[in-house]
Design an enzyme around this catalytic site. Sequence first.
Site, mmCIF file in Angstrom:
data_model
loop_
_atom_site.group_PDB
_atom_site.id
_atom_site.type_symbol
_atom_site.label_atom_id
_atom_site.label_comp_id
_atom_site.label_asym_id
_atom_site.label_seq_id
_atom_site.Cartn_x
_atom_site.Cartn_y
_atom_site.Cartn_z
ATOM 1 N N GLU A 102 -116.548 -56.307 111.836
ATOM 2 C CA GLU A 102 -115.104 -56.167 112.037
ATOM 3 C C GLU A 102 -114.716 -55.941 113.497
ATOM 4 O O GLU A 102 -113.863 -55.120 113.820
ATOM 5 C CB GLU A 102 -114.547 -55.060 111.124
ATOM 6 N N GLU A 152 -117.742 -60.390 100.742
ATOM 7 C CA GLU A 152 -117.316 -59.157 100.058
ATOM 8 C C GLU A 152 -116.134 -59.422 99.130
ATOM 9 O O GLU A 152 -115.148 -58.680 99.135
ATOM 10 C CB GLU A 152 -116.932 -58.072 101.080
#
Length: 471
Positions: free
Chosen positions: A246, A348
């Site tokens: 991220e 995910e």
Amino acid sequence: MYTFSCWVKLEGASNALITARLAPDNTGARCIGTVLARSDCWAFVKGGFVLDWPTQTAVIFFQNADKTPMKITVASGSLQPFTTDQWAMHQQDTIRKRRKRVATIHVADPQGARVVGASVSVQQTAKDFPIGSAIASTILGNQAYQKWFVDRFNAAVFEDELKWYSTEPTSGLLRFDVPDQMLAFVRSHRVMVRGHNIFWENQDATPRWVKNLTSPDDLRAAVNARIQGLMTRYRGEFAHWDVNNEMLHYNFYEQRLGPNASMEFFSVAQDADPLATLFMNEYNVIETCDDPFSTVDTYAAKLRELRAGGAILEGIGLEGHFSRPNIPLMRAILDKLATLGLPIWFTEIDISSKFDAQTQAAYLEQVLREAYAHPAVSGVMLWTALHPSGCYQMCLTDWGLNNLPTGDVVDRLLNEWRTLQAGGQTDAHGAYSFSGFLGEYILTVTYNNRTTQSTFSLSPGDETRHINVQM
């Protein structure tokens, strides 16, 4: 369902993030595409939307993401409508071309004469396309959960057990016993596993003792010890590594170690485990175009920047934490990312818990069908690690392993996307043909009370796969 594209160019600013929006909408003007536009060249916008509310008129307009006024020139606009049936037909056509292959079994006797009327049976034993789920330490010692998992999935990722706050909660206190046991479990069942993650730029997910390191030299020493220790211990074990999680949204390490910190992480990881595929991993790239930090062009620009700096970055990781999915936009973003020529993984996938169980299931099916059908997608992971208290956002079963509606969707799609069994008799040419999903197969041929058995694989390819069998 609409696909949308055009070219845009700026006047009065050298570059800006431009958002294409649709209005009126039942929730206001919504984003249907973005582009990092410039004044010295044309930039391509690709997006889409579903028009699912009553309206006589809808307008697509363009604006600077930060709302400051500027002149935006638009050219070569295209808007293509599709019914849901047309969209599904395109998905099925792509699956037939990319996820399946035609095979012909030729049966002959020792003299080479064709054997007509032989009974041929093929059964798929392993799938080529990885579909998996996150698992947690809750799977250890839970034989029912383990069986449930391996009966369905051929890929796994550890939810939290490899993250730095789990493996080294205090400086020098290394805890690898749990991930070691989880790795032994997946290894014993021939399940491929992703490494998640080496670093996470989010300060809130950084160990407290690491955040308290005020000296850049001390932080760099801790970082180097982390990456060397982790990668040396698990060298060759994990097919992928999410190197710096991220990084489009957070910058804990780059703030403290400089803008080249991520590049250095990738370089050290590549040296430590050269056979692992190294990934960027990010949220809100595929889920929406409303997040200015993680547009498709921003993701692509960061990836190119890292590679230009020498990073060996070979995988595109899209988390896929969806609210209400916009499937035409999802395809447009995948198409844009596919131009980078790298494998794309959904890492995910889940659907927000704000929806009821049936709605979660419906949205999950939409996302999985689009992901599986896109030729640039190489694997799909669900973020559904099971705990007694539930899951992050979405579970497939309850704690007793009873299917929820989302679990029913997954089971149905897993069965749809495999060749359960095919068979028939050889024709006048001593041949039997079938179309099967890519993967490993057992072939059984019977004729005149004689049976022979062999194995073969269907790998990607446009040509018919020919298998010769001698009786």
